[in-house]
Write a protein that holds these residues in place. Structure first.
Motif, mmCIF file in Angstrom:
data_model
loop_
_atom_site.group_PDB
_atom_site.id
_atom_site.type_symbol
_atom_site.label_atom_id
_atom_site.label_comp_id
_atom_site.label_asym_id
_atom_site.label_seq_id
_atom_site.Cartn_x
_atom_site.Cartn_y
_atom_site.Cartn_z
ATOM 1 N N ARG A 58 9.511 10.732 -0.354
ATOM 2 C CA ARG A 58 8.741 10.289 -1.500
ATOM 3 C C ARG A 58 8.458 8.801 -1.364
ATOM 4 O O ARG A 58 9.017 8.118 -0.502
ATOM 5 C CB ARG A 58 9.496 10.539 -2.801
ATOM 6 C CG ARG A 58 10.854 9.880 -2.849
ATOM 7 C CD ARG A 58 11.361 9.647 -4.263
ATOM 8 N NE ARG A 58 10.644 8.556 -4.915
ATOM 9 C CZ ARG A 58 10.989 8.052 -6.084
ATOM 10 N NH1 ARG A 58 12.042 8.542 -6.736
ATOM 11 N NH2 ARG A 58 10.308 7.064 -6.626
ATOM 12 N N ASP A 59 7.602 8.296 -2.207
ATOM 13 C CA ASP A 59 7.336 6.869 -2.258
ATOM 14 C C ASP A 59 8.344 6.215 -3.204
ATOM 15 O O ASP A 59 8.634 6.740 -4.280
ATOM 16 C CB ASP A 59 5.912 6.615 -2.767
ATOM 17 C CG ASP A 59 5.624 5.132 -2.884
ATOM 18 O OD1 ASP A 59 5.434 4.497 -1.839
ATOM 19 O OD2 ASP A 59 5.625 4.613 -4.023
ATOM 20 N N TYR A 60 8.882 5.079 -2.775
ATOM 21 C CA TYR A 60 9.855 4.357 -3.594
ATOM 22 C C TYR A 60 9.333 2.998 -4.062
ATOM 23 O O TYR A 60 10.022 2.281 -4.776
ATOM 24 C CB TYR A 60 11.150 4.131 -2.801
ATOM 25 C CG TYR A 60 11.946 5.394 -2.581
ATOM 26 C CD1 TYR A 60 12.897 5.819 -3.497
ATOM 27 C CD2 TYR A 60 11.736 6.171 -1.446
ATOM 28 C CE1 TYR A 60 13.626 6.985 -3.299
ATOM 29 C CE2 TYR A 60 12.456 7.340 -1.228
ATOM 30 C CZ TYR A 60 13.398 7.734 -2.162
ATOM 31 O OH TYR A 60 14.110 8.891 -1.966
ATOM 32 N N LEU A 61 8.125 2.642 -3.649
ATOM 33 C CA LEU A 61 7.638 1.285 -3.884
ATOM 34 C C LEU A 61 6.547 1.215 -4.949
ATOM 35 O O LEU A 61 5.931 0.164 -5.132
ATOM 36 C CB LEU A 61 7.114 0.685 -2.563
ATOM 37 C CG LEU A 61 8.124 0.671 -1.409
ATOM 38 C CD1 LEU A 61 7.483 0.115 -0.152
ATOM 39 C CD2 LEU A 61 9.364 -0.141 -1.785
ATOM 40 N N PHE A 62 6.281 2.336 -5.625
ATOM 41 C CA PHE A 62 5.251 2.387 -6.678
ATOM 42 C C PHE A 62 3.902 1.869 -6.159
ATOM 43 O O PHE A 62 3.205 1.112 -6.831
ATOM 44 C CB PHE A 62 5.690 1.583 -7.918
ATOM 45 C CG PHE A 62 7.014 2.022 -8.465
ATOM 46 C CD1 PHE A 62 7.178 3.290 -9.002
ATOM 47 C CD2 PHE A 62 8.117 1.175 -8.415
ATOM 48 C CE1 PHE A 62 8.416 3.707 -9.507
ATOM 49 C CE2 PHE A 62 9.341 1.583 -8.905
ATOM 50 C CZ PHE A 62 9.488 2.848 -9.454
ATOM 51 N N ARG A 63 3.558 2.300 -4.953
ATOM 52 C CA ARG A 63 2.290 1.868 -4.370
ATOM 53 C C ARG A 63 1.128 2.648 -4.968
ATOM 54 O O ARG A 63 1.320 3.642 -5.671
ATOM 55 C CB ARG A 63 2.337 2.048 -2.846
ATOM 56 C CG ARG A 63 3.312 1.091 -2.165
ATOM 57 C CD ARG A 63 3.409 1.350 -0.682
ATOM 58 N NE ARG A 63 4.011 2.669 -0.411
ATOM 59 C CZ ARG A 63 4.270 3.126 0.804
ATOM 60 N NH1 ARG A 63 3.974 2.379 1.861
ATOM 61 N NH2 ARG A 63 4.815 4.299 0.979
ATOM 62 N N SER A 64 -0.069 2.224 -4.603
ATOM 63 C CA SER A 64 -1.271 2.881 -5.120
ATOM 64 C C SER A 64 -1.395 4.281 -4.536
ATOM 65 O O SER A 64 -0.783 4.602 -3.507
ATOM 66 C CB SER A 64 -2.507 2.066 -4.750
ATOM 67 O OG SER A 64 -2.709 2.095 -3.339
ATOM 68 N N MET A 65 -2.213 5.112 -5.197
ATOM 69 C CA MET A 65 -2.433 6.465 -4.702
ATOM 70 C C MET A 65 -3.004 6.441 -3.286
ATOM 71 O O MET A 65 -2.606 7.233 -2.427
ATOM 72 C CB MET A 65 -3.386 7.207 -5.650
ATOM 73 C CG MET A 65 -3.685 8.645 -5.205
ATOM 74 S SD MET A 65 -4.789 9.504 -6.325
ATOM 75 C CE MET A 65 -3.727 9.758 -7.739
ATOM 76 N N LYS A 66 -3.930 5.517 -3.027
ATOM 77 C CA LYS A 66 -4.548 5.426 -1.697
ATOM 78 C C LYS A 66 -3.482 5.140 -0.630
ATOM 79 O O LYS A 66 -3.469 5.765 0.440
ATOM 80 C CB LYS A 66 -5.608 4.328 -1.698
ATOM 81 C CG LYS A 66 -6.329 4.169 -0.371
ATOM 82 C CD LYS A 66 -7.396 3.087 -0.460
ATOM 83 C CE LYS A 66 -8.121 2.915 0.871
ATOM 84 N NZ LYS A 66 -9.154 1.847 0.803
ATOM 85 N N SER A 67 -2.579 4.193 -0.918
ATOM 86 C CA SER A 67 -1.533 3.850 0.056
ATOM 87 C C SER A 67 -0.596 5.018 0.292
ATOM 88 O O SER A 67 -0.175 5.289 1.422
ATOM 89 C CB SER A 67 -0.739 2.634 -0.430
ATOM 90 O OG SER A 67 -1.563 1.494 -0.489
ATOM 91 N N GLN A 68 -0.267 5.736 -0.785
ATOM 92 C CA GLN A 68 0.643 6.867 -0.636
ATOM 93 C C GLN A 68 -0.011 8.001 0.136
ATOM 94 O O GLN A 68 0.651 8.687 0.928
ATOM 95 C CB GLN A 68 1.114 7.346 -2.014
ATOM 96 C CG GLN A 68 2.012 6.336 -2.717
ATOM 97 C CD GLN A 68 2.662 6.918 -3.948
ATOM 98 O OE1 GLN A 68 3.272 7.990 -3.892
ATOM 99 N NE2 GLN A 68 2.550 6.217 -5.077
ATOM 100 N N PHE A 69 -1.303 8.230 -0.055
ATOM 101 C CA PHE A 69 -2.010 9.243 0.730
ATOM 102 C C PHE A 69 -1.985 8.895 2.222
ATOM 103 O O PHE A 69 -1.844 9.767 3.079
ATOM 104 C CB PHE A 69 -3.458 9.388 0.249
ATOM 105 C CG PHE A 69 -3.649 10.475 -0.760
ATOM 106 C CD1 PHE A 69 -3.370 11.791 -0.444
ATOM 107 C CD2 PHE A 69 -4.107 10.185 -2.044
ATOM 108 C CE1 PHE A 69 -3.549 12.809 -1.371
ATOM 109 C CE2 PHE A 69 -4.285 11.201 -2.979
ATOM 110 C CZ PHE A 69 -3.997 12.509 -2.641
ATOM 111 N N LYS A 70 -2.112 7.594 2.533
ATOM 112 C CA LYS A 70 -2.067 7.166 3.935
ATOM 113 C C LYS A 70 -0.691 7.479 4.543
ATOM 114 O O LYS A 70 -0.590 7.960 5.672
ATOM 115 C CB LYS A 70 -2.345 5.667 4.040
ATOM 116 C CG LYS A 70 -3.810 5.292 3.876
ATOM 117 C CD LYS A 70 -4.003 3.799 4.095
ATOM 118 C CE LYS A 70 -5.478 3.415 3.977
ATOM 119 N NZ LYS A 70 -5.678 1.954 4.165
#
Length: 441
Positions: A361-373
């Motif tokens: 999972r993502d732990y850094l609360f990044r943007s949706m675009k960054s998480q999709f990458k």
């Protein structure tokens, strides 16, 4: 800034797949031969290596890391694997009837030698090897050689060749050493400085000297095969015959001698033609050591083994462009959008792991675009999205990245039965439906 010590390397996450490939392949091949893994300490008594490897060898006299601990005990970091296993064999009475005989074990891990670092050779280096204890049968020698040969074939290493020799028994080698000294003493002024010293301490090491001056003299030196007893000659002939029976090509090379004192009778090296690590370089070496266990205080026990340098294999795999299996793709990636999703995202990713799936999972609360990458780099099969709206409604959005299939599912049900939802989203049920509807011919 404190940096790593000279002659050591950091094995970074982006490079670890090649290490896993080498190690996992070794386990698969070795265990198919019914070898079992053994692990011995990284440091042992200095006397263990002095008595087994040989006080006058370069390994003990020049290269070994030795020190005194706070109890004034003389210790050494292990420079090779055989001596420690021989000690463990004696100390743990692995020759007893409750243990399968002969004992067949393999090892892998770091060794330590103080030498000039270069490509494929570090002061802390890694070795994979085997030991067989309890069999005098020449078929044991050939099984060990065949195991090494099969391992390199399974890895995909090309351009390998096998060279074999015999050092005979202790008395054979003594007669040979006397002949070597008689040959080299009149020529001592032409020898390299290292070989002049070896002439007095370990003349056998002159045979495999890499110095051009020594190599010219070695060409006319006596060869060990002329000094073998009948017993050793018969053993060596049997080894050659068995190798031929297995269709393993080999060359008898009387200049293969190995560098450790405990070897006798069959010795071998597997070479590779590759300029990256030096033309005709050794990637595996070993042989028989029938007197070692008795020399260390155990019962008379024949032995055979080999060692493989992992760092050299890594260079070969890269140079020969051997395809390294990629890491398993991620089954599930959970995208949490906003801090409110933090708890549910953690619960979902843990539910996926508990169901046996590879998940992150993502732990850094990044943007949706960054998480999709990130999910794309991980080749994630499913993406589960949990945002503020999903938290409020108690649902999660699931998307199959391979076919675009989407679904909205209740969080509670997903947590309670993650596997069912995963299968619903990833298994193609259309073929099954067609079968039951009788639409297949």
């Amino acid at each position: 800034m404190i940096q790593k010590m000279k002659g050591t390397e950091d094995i970074l996450p982006q490079n670890i797949e090649a290490w896993h490939f080498i190690e996992d392949t070794a386990r698969d091949v070795f265990e198919s031969y019914l070898f079992k893994e053994i692990r011995t300490p990284f440091f042992e008594s200095f006397d263990l290596f002095k008595r087994s490897v040989g006080e006058d060898t370069d390994v003990v006299s020049k290269e070994m890391y030795d020190f005194y601990d706070k109890g004034d005990r003389h210790l050494a970091l292990r420079p090779e694997g055989t001596a420690g296993i021989a000690r463990a064999y004696i100390e743990n009475k692995l020759f007893g009837p409750e243990h399968a005989q002969p004992l067949k074990v393999y090892y892998m891990g770091p060794m330590f030698r103080y030498e000039r670092p270069q490509a494929g050779r570090q002061r802390q280096f890694n070795q994979i090897g085997i030991e067989v204890l309890g069999s005098m049968n020449p078929a044991t020698d050939v099984e060990g050689i065949a195991l090494a040969w099969d391992y390199f074939i399974e890895l995909g290493i090309e351009k390998i060749s096998l060279q074999i020799n015999s050092l005979g028994k202790t008395q054979d080698r003594k007669a040979y050493l006397d002949a070597l000294v008689a040959y080299f003493e009149p020529l001592s002024d032409q020898l390299s400085e290292d070989s002049k010293k070896r002439l007095k301490t370990n003349p056998l090491r002159i045979i495999d000297s890499k110095d051009p001056k020594d190599q010219d003299l070695v060409k006319d030196a006596p060869v060990i095969l002329d000094y073998l007893s009948q017993e050793s000659q018969e053993h060596f002939e049997a080894v050659k015959s068995l190798l031929e029976a297995l269709n393993i090509p080999f060359e008898v090379n009387p200049y293969v001698v190995r560098g450790l004192d405990y070897y006798q009778d069959t010795i071998f090296e597997i070479m590779v033609d590759d300029d990256t690590i030096g033309a005709q370089s050794t990637i595996c070496g070993g042989g028989r050591y029938d007197g070692l266990i008795e020399q260390l205080g155990g019962p008379a026990t024949p032995g055979f083994g080999f060692g493989i340098g992992v760092e050299r294999l890594l260079i070969l795999l890269e140079d020969q462009k051997v395809e390294i299996p990629e890491a398993e793709p991620v089954d599930v990636f959970v995208m949490g959008l906003g801090e409110a999703s933090n708890q549910l995202s953690l619960q979902v990713v843990q539910a996926a792991r508990a169901a046996g799936f590879i998940a992150d999972r993502d732990y850094l609360f990044r943007s949706m675009k960054s998480q999709f990458k990130t999910a794309g780099k991980l080749n994630s099969k499913l993406i589960i999205t949990i945002g503020d709206k999903e938290v409020e409604e108690g649902v999660a959005q699931i998307k199959n990245q391979e076919d675009g299939k989407r679904a909205t599912v209740p969080i509670d049900e997903l947590l309670n039965d993650f596997e069912t939802y995963y299968l619903q989203m990833t298994v193609d049920t259309s073929a099954i439906d067609k079968y039951f509807r009788g639409e297949f011919e």
